[in-house]
Design a protein around this motif. Structure first.
Motif, mmCIF file in Angstrom:
data_model
loop_
_atom_site.group_PDB
_atom_site.id
_atom_site.type_symbol
_atom_site.label_atom_id
_atom_site.label_comp_id
_atom_site.label_asym_id
_atom_site.label_seq_id
_atom_site.Cartn_x
_atom_site.Cartn_y
_atom_site.Cartn_z
ATOM 1 N N THR A 95 0.849 -1.202 0.000
ATOM 2 C CA THR A 95 0.000 0.000 0.000
ATOM 3 C C THR A 95 0.880 1.246 0.000
ATOM 4 O OG1 THR A 95 -0.132 -0.183 2.393
ATOM 5 C CG2 THR A 95 -2.011 -1.025 1.164
ATOM 6 N N ASP B 298 -3.958 11.877 4.726
ATOM 7 C CA ASP B 298 -3.991 11.533 3.293
ATOM 8 C C ASP B 298 -5.435 11.354 2.842
ATOM 9 O OD1 ASP B 298 -1.276 11.549 2.764
ATOM 10 O OD2 ASP B 298 -1.005 9.402 3.171
ATOM 11 N N LEU C 18 -7.832 9.476 0.077
ATOM 12 C CA LEU C 18 -7.824 8.383 -0.904
ATOM 13 C C LEU C 18 -9.136 8.334 -1.677
ATOM 14 C CD1 LEU C 18 -6.372 5.387 1.197
ATOM 15 C CD2 LEU C 18 -5.162 7.307 0.174
ATOM 16 N N TRP D 22 -1.482 3.293 -6.839
ATOM 17 C CA TRP D 22 -1.908 4.615 -6.375
ATOM 18 C C TRP D 22 -1.145 5.693 -7.118
ATOM 19 C CZ3 TRP D 22 0.323 0.707 -3.756
ATOM 20 C CH2 TRP D 22 1.665 0.864 -3.411
ATOM 21 N N ILE E 58 -6.773 5.629 -6.492
ATOM 22 C CA ILE E 58 -6.371 4.225 -6.391
ATOM 23 C C ILE E 58 -6.992 3.444 -7.544
ATOM 24 C CG2 ILE E 58 -6.178 2.240 -4.822
ATOM 25 C CD1 ILE E 58 -5.264 5.010 -3.595
ATOM 26 N N SER F 224 -5.012 -0.059 4.551
ATOM 27 C CA SER F 224 -5.121 1.405 4.545
ATOM 28 C C SER F 224 -5.913 1.866 5.747
ATOM 29 C CB SER F 224 -5.824 1.893 3.283
ATOM 30 O OG SER F 224 -5.067 1.523 2.183
ATOM 31 N N ILE G 26 -11.164 6.263 3.450
ATOM 32 C CA ILE G 26 -11.473 6.493 2.032
ATOM 33 C C ILE G 26 -12.355 7.738 1.911
ATOM 34 C CG2 ILE G 26 -12.538 5.493 -0.049
ATOM 35 C CD1 ILE G 26 -10.065 3.922 1.066
#
Ligand SMILES: Nc1nc2c(ncn2[C@@H]2O[C@H](COP(=O)(O)OP(=O)(O)OP(=O)(O)O)[C@@H](O)[C@H]2O)c(=O)[nH]1
Ligand SMILES: [Mg+2]
Length: 319
Positions: free
Chosen positions: A30, A38, A40, A79, A98, A124, A131
């Motif tokens: 990952t 971060d 995603l 990614w 991703i 993650s 997410i």
């Protein structure tokens, strides 16, 4: 589903690693040096719809591998960071897109694809990287919702869970290849009122990828929604369903909604192959079907719940 605080507390747990068949969490590739701020964005959808092309265009990354229509190209998750010029409102934070492999019933490893996606999302989440959003894509030139297209949609729904639909953009791609835009408009209506209705009713947003601007508009929409979530103006589940099931509830993959769905689908495919075999007299063709049935059977066996899990579920000891 567990609430946000409970999730954060549990998020450090890596107990799920061995249950997914990995010896060590390092085996799951990952984003290195994860930061808890971060952002995603997951891109999902059937093979060949243009997931990698979309990511390549918005990130301007040279590393994205774009494939050919007929053969599945992306096999692992990868990614790609958005340039800072595209991350308005998220200055000094990293925003990643991703790329994911699509489920593809012509291949023998759909259960491997599920395992890879699950492991990536679980790691993650355990690394405290939630997410922000999901883009689910479908090619507007496709006439019918046939096998693998439908399979991808159902798997996406099971992985995501309806509590996260508000973070989702349902997008149609490849409008430029239509001979007439009205064909696309009719298909778009069919998706909205039929196949995609449940997800859209769950407050997902529909967007068409028509001009170059529309690709950036999708990213901007996801980032704006995520900003509202972070500021507490929108209540949306922090975890995707599969993350909750694996990391928080500590289920095995076959016991998750996505695991069960894949097992049913593969069993159905086996039944179809079995029926087809009855009408085939050519030896070579017969052999090919038998081989496919064996591959499907192996995958189904791998997705069977353990005895103790079935026992717990039967007596409702488990969650
Ligand atoms: N004309 C046109 N072709 C496109 C578009 N998007 C993708 N393609 C083409 O469609 C093919 C598949 O695109 P990919 O981006 O690799 O699709 P993918 O969804 O990543 O596919 P997998 O990795 O196999 O799951 C490539 O030949 C692309 O060049 C588009 O918007 N318009
Ligand atoms: Mg790809």
């Amino acid at each position: 589903m567990a609430n946000g605080n409970e999730n954060k507390k549990n998020a450090k747990s890596f107990k799920w690693v061995s249950k997914l068949g990995f010896g060590n969490v390092e085996e799951i590739d990952t984003i290195p040096n994860p930061r808890d701020d971060d952002v995603l964005i997951i891109v999902m959808g059937p093979t060949g719809v243009g997931k990698s092309t979309f990511i390549q265009k918005v990130t301007m990354s040279q590393d994205v591998v774009v494939g050919h229509k007929l053969k599945s190209c992306t096999r692992d998750l990868s990614w790609h960071q958005l340039p800072e010029s595209q991350t308005k409102g998220f200055e000094n934070r990293r925003v990643f897109l991703i790329d994911t492999p699509g489920f593809d019933d012509t291949f023998d490893d759909d259960s491997q694809i599920l395992k890879r996606i699950t492991a990536w999302l679980a790691k993650s989440y355990s690394s405290q990287m939630p997410i922000a959003g999901i883009v689910y894509m479908n090619d507007i030139t496709q006439k019918r919702m046939f096998g693998s297209t439908r399979m991808n949609l159902t798997m996406f729904q099971k992985l995501c869970g309806e509590e996260s639909f508000q973070k989702v953009v349902m997008a149609t791609s490849q409008w430029d290849t239509l001979s007439n835009e009205s064909i696309g408009t009719a298909r778009e209506e069919q998706l909205k009122t039929n196949f995609w209705k449940d997800v859209l009713d769950g407050n997902a947003t529909y967007m068409a990828m028509k001009e170059e601007d529309s690709l950036t508009a999708i990213i901007n929409h996801i980032l704006a929604t995520y900003r509202m979530i972070e500021q507490g103006h929108l209540m949306v589940a922090e975890t995707l369903k599969i993350q909750d099931e694996i990391v928080v509830l500590e289920k095995s993959l076959p016991a998750t909604s996505a695991g069960q769905e894949l097992r049913y689908t593969l069993q159905e495919l086996m039944e179809l192959q079995k029926a087809a075999l009855k009408n085939v007299h050519d030896e070579e063709r017969k052999k090919a079907i038998e081989e496919k049935m064996k591959q499907l059977g192996d995958q189904v066996s791998g997705l069977k719940m353990s005895f103790s899990e079935r026992f717990r579920r039967f007596f409702r000891f488990g969650k």
